[in-house]
Write a protein that holds these residues in place. Structure first.
Motif, PDB file in Angstrom:
ATOM      1  N   LYS A  87       6.344  12.610  11.660  1.00 21.52           N
ATOM      2  CA  LYS A  87       5.773  13.873  11.146  1.00 21.52           C
ATOM      3  C   LYS A  87       5.088  13.591   9.930  1.00 21.52           C
ATOM      4  O   LYS A  87       3.997  14.125   9.630  1.00 21.52           O
ATOM      5  N   GLU A  88       5.583  13.101   8.872  1.00 22.45           N
ATOM      6  CA  GLU A  88       5.387  13.180   7.669  1.00 22.45           C
ATOM      7  C   GLU A  88       4.267  12.081   7.277  1.00 22.45           C
ATOM      8  O   GLU A  88       3.470  11.834   6.175  1.00 22.45           O
ATOM      9  N   LEU A  89       4.076  11.079   8.417  1.00 28.71           N
ATOM     10  CA  LEU A  89       2.998  10.123   8.263  1.00 28.71           C
ATOM     11  C   LEU A  89       2.047  10.220   9.238  1.00 28.71           C
ATOM     12  O   LEU A  89       0.846   9.361   9.263  1.00 28.71           O
ATOM     13  N   ARG A  90       1.669  11.680  10.160  1.00 31.04           N
ATOM     14  CA  ARG A  90       1.080  11.649  10.914  1.00 31.04           C
ATOM     15  C   ARG A  90      -0.542  12.155  10.569  1.00 31.04           C
ATOM     16  O   ARG A  90      -1.475  11.833  10.931  1.00 31.04           O
ATOM     17  N   GLU A  91      -0.571  12.749   9.336  1.00 28.27           N
ATOM     18  CA  GLU A  91      -1.898  13.207   8.763  1.00 28.27           C
ATOM     19  C   GLU A  91      -2.563  11.884   8.323  1.00 28.27           C
ATOM     20  O   GLU A  91      -2.198  11.185   7.881  1.00 28.27           O
ATOM     21  N   GLY A  92      -3.981  11.936   8.635  1.00 26.12           N
ATOM     22  CA  GLY A  92      -4.956  11.188   8.204  1.00 26.12           C
ATOM     23  C   GLY A  92      -4.736   9.828   9.226  1.00 26.12           C
ATOM     24  O   GLY A  92      -4.279  10.051  10.466  1.00 26.12           O
ATOM     25  N   ALA A  93      -5.367   8.783   8.561  1.00 25.42           N
ATOM     26  CA  ALA A  93      -5.379   7.532   9.671  1.00 25.42           C
ATOM     27  C   ALA A  93      -4.022   6.967   9.958  1.00 25.42           C
ATOM     28  O   ALA A  93      -3.459   6.923   8.898  1.00 25.42           O
ATOM     29  N   THR A  94      -3.887   6.469  11.133  1.00 24.09           N
ATOM     30  CA  THR A  94      -2.720   5.940  11.417  1.00 24.09           C
ATOM     31  C   THR A  94      -2.835   4.416  11.718  1.00 24.09           C
ATOM     32  O   THR A  94      -1.704   3.666  12.111  1.00 24.09           O
ATOM     33  N   SER A  95      -4.070   4.039  11.674  1.00 21.19           N
ATOM     34  CA  SER A  95      -4.076   2.346  12.149  1.00 21.19           C
ATOM     35  C   SER A  95      -4.964   1.489  11.174  1.00 21.19           C
ATOM     36  O   SER A  95      -5.212   0.599  11.245  1.00 21.19           O
ATOM     37  N   ASN A  96      -4.389   1.745   9.741  1.00 17.94           N
ATOM     38  CA  ASN A  96      -4.921   1.124   8.787  1.00 17.94           C
ATOM     39  C   ASN A  96      -3.659   0.530   7.791  1.00 17.94           C
ATOM     40  O   ASN A  96      -2.601   0.880   8.186  1.00 17.94           O
ATOM     41  N   VAL A  97      -4.426  -0.284   6.680  1.00 18.74           N
ATOM     42  CA  VAL A  97      -3.393  -0.837   5.871  1.00 18.74           C
ATOM     43  C   VAL A  97      -2.379   0.185   5.240  1.00 18.74           C
ATOM     44  O   VAL A  97      -1.277  -0.030   4.917  1.00 18.74           O
ATOM     45  N   ASP A  98      -3.163   1.304   4.654  1.00 13.32           N
ATOM     46  CA  ASP A  98      -2.339   2.238   3.897  1.00 13.32           C
ATOM     47  C   ASP A  98      -1.217   2.719   4.759  1.00 13.32           C
ATOM     48  O   ASP A  98      -0.232   3.049   4.404  1.00 13.32           O
ATOM     49  N   ALA A  99      -1.470   3.153   6.124  1.00 14.06           N
ATOM     50  CA  ALA A  99      -0.553   3.728   6.889  1.00 14.06           C
ATOM     51  C   ALA A  99       0.529   2.727   7.360  1.00 14.06           C
ATOM     52  O   ALA A  99       1.772   3.178   7.118  1.00 14.06           O
ATOM     53  N   ALA A 100       0.364   1.511   7.154  1.00 13.27           N
ATOM     54  CA  ALA A 100       1.326   0.500   7.505  1.00 13.27           C
ATOM     55  C   ALA A 100       2.103   0.282   6.174  1.00 13.27           C
ATOM     56  O   ALA A 100       3.537   0.134   6.337  1.00 13.27           O
ATOM     57  N   SER A 101       1.694   0.465   5.007  1.00 18.00           N
ATOM     58  CA  SER A 101       2.354   0.370   3.954  1.00 18.00           C
ATOM     59  C   SER A 101       3.213   1.613   3.684  1.00 18.00           C
ATOM     60  O   SER A 101       4.343   1.295   3.223  1.00 18.00           O
ATOM     61  N   LYS A 102       3.031   2.738   4.227  1.00 16.92           N
ATOM     62  CA  LYS A 102       3.937   3.910   4.224  1.00 16.92           C
ATOM     63  C   LYS A 102       4.935   3.554   5.044  1.00 16.92           C
ATOM     64  O   LYS A 102       5.962   4.042   4.729  1.00 16.92           O
ATOM     65  N   VAL A 103       4.788   3.220   6.087  1.00 19.79           N
ATOM     66  CA  VAL A 103       5.861   2.856   7.219  1.00 19.79           C
ATOM     67  C   VAL A 103       6.671   1.872   6.652  1.00 19.79           C
ATOM     68  O   VAL A 103       7.955   1.910   6.732  1.00 19.79           O
ATOM     69  N   GLY A 104       6.336   0.767   5.852  1.00 17.61           N
ATOM     70  CA  GLY A 104       7.017   0.028   5.290  1.00 17.61           C
ATOM     71  C   GLY A 104       7.904   0.486   4.061  1.00 17.61           C
ATOM     72  O   GLY A 104       9.283   0.224   4.300  1.00 17.61           O
ATOM     73  N   ALA A 105       7.512   1.575   3.556  1.00 14.79           N
ATOM     74  CA  ALA A 105       8.270   2.138   2.354  1.00 14.79           C
ATOM     75  C   ALA A 105       9.221   2.881   2.995  1.00 14.79           C
ATOM     76  O   ALA A 105      10.625   3.204   2.844  1.00 14.79           O
ATOM     77  N   LEU A 106       8.967   3.695   4.274  1.00 18.81           N
ATOM     78  CA  LEU A 106       9.903   4.565   4.952  1.00 18.81           C
ATOM     79  C   LEU A 106      10.939   3.648   5.438  1.00 18.81           C
ATOM     80  O   LEU A 106      12.191   4.149   5.353  1.00 18.81           O
ATOM     81  N   ILE A 107      10.776   2.629   5.923  1.00 17.82           N
ATOM     82  CA  ILE A 107      11.773   1.974   6.762  1.00 17.82           C
ATOM     83  C   ILE A 107      12.764   1.351   5.647  1.00 17.82           C
ATOM     84  O   ILE A 107      13.861   1.378   6.068  1.00 17.82           O
TER      85      ILE A 107
END
Length: 116
Positions: free
Chosen positions: A57-77
């Motif tokens: 839910k916290e990462l769904r806003e905005g683009a989900t298929s770019n490098v920025d989104a991947a960085s957010k997933v890395g920080a979250l994991i």
């Protein structure tokens, strides 16, 4: 199944076998065209200790298929992994090239405190 997919899965299988042999907790990454997913899987391979993806839910806003989104997933994991008591992991890139979104996720996870 396409030759490209078969080759990727063969590379992934080879790496996973070695990680299983070592008994390491692995940070497994899967990417699709629209999303990227990460899981921390126990050394025996029977339990998911933590997971994060662009579907959260916290990462769904905005683009989900770019490098920025991947960085957010890395920080979250990394954050969820540390909460589960995991600091050392083996990076399972699932046969994907260490490039682009996969590299961004790995770098963010390292910055978040996971060691690999």
């Amino acid at each position: 199944m396409s030759v490209k997919r078969e080759s990727r899965l063969r590379r992934a299988r080879r790496a996973r076998f070695k990680m299983r042999e070592l008994g390491a907790v692995r940070l497994s990454v899967h990417r699709s065209n629209q999303h990227i997913y990460a899981q921390l899987i126990s050394g025996e391979g029977d339990k998911v200790l933590a997971s994060a993806s662009t579907l959260d839910k916290e990462l769904r806003e905005g683009a989900t298929s770019n490098v920025d989104a991947a960085s957010k997933v890395g920080a979250l994991i990394a954050e969820r992994g540390k909460a589960a008591g995991v600091t050392k992991v083996a990076f399972d890139r699932s046969g994907y090239k260490y490039h682009g979104r996969v590299k961004a996720l790995a770098d963010a996870a390292r910055d978040g405190g996971l060691e690999f």
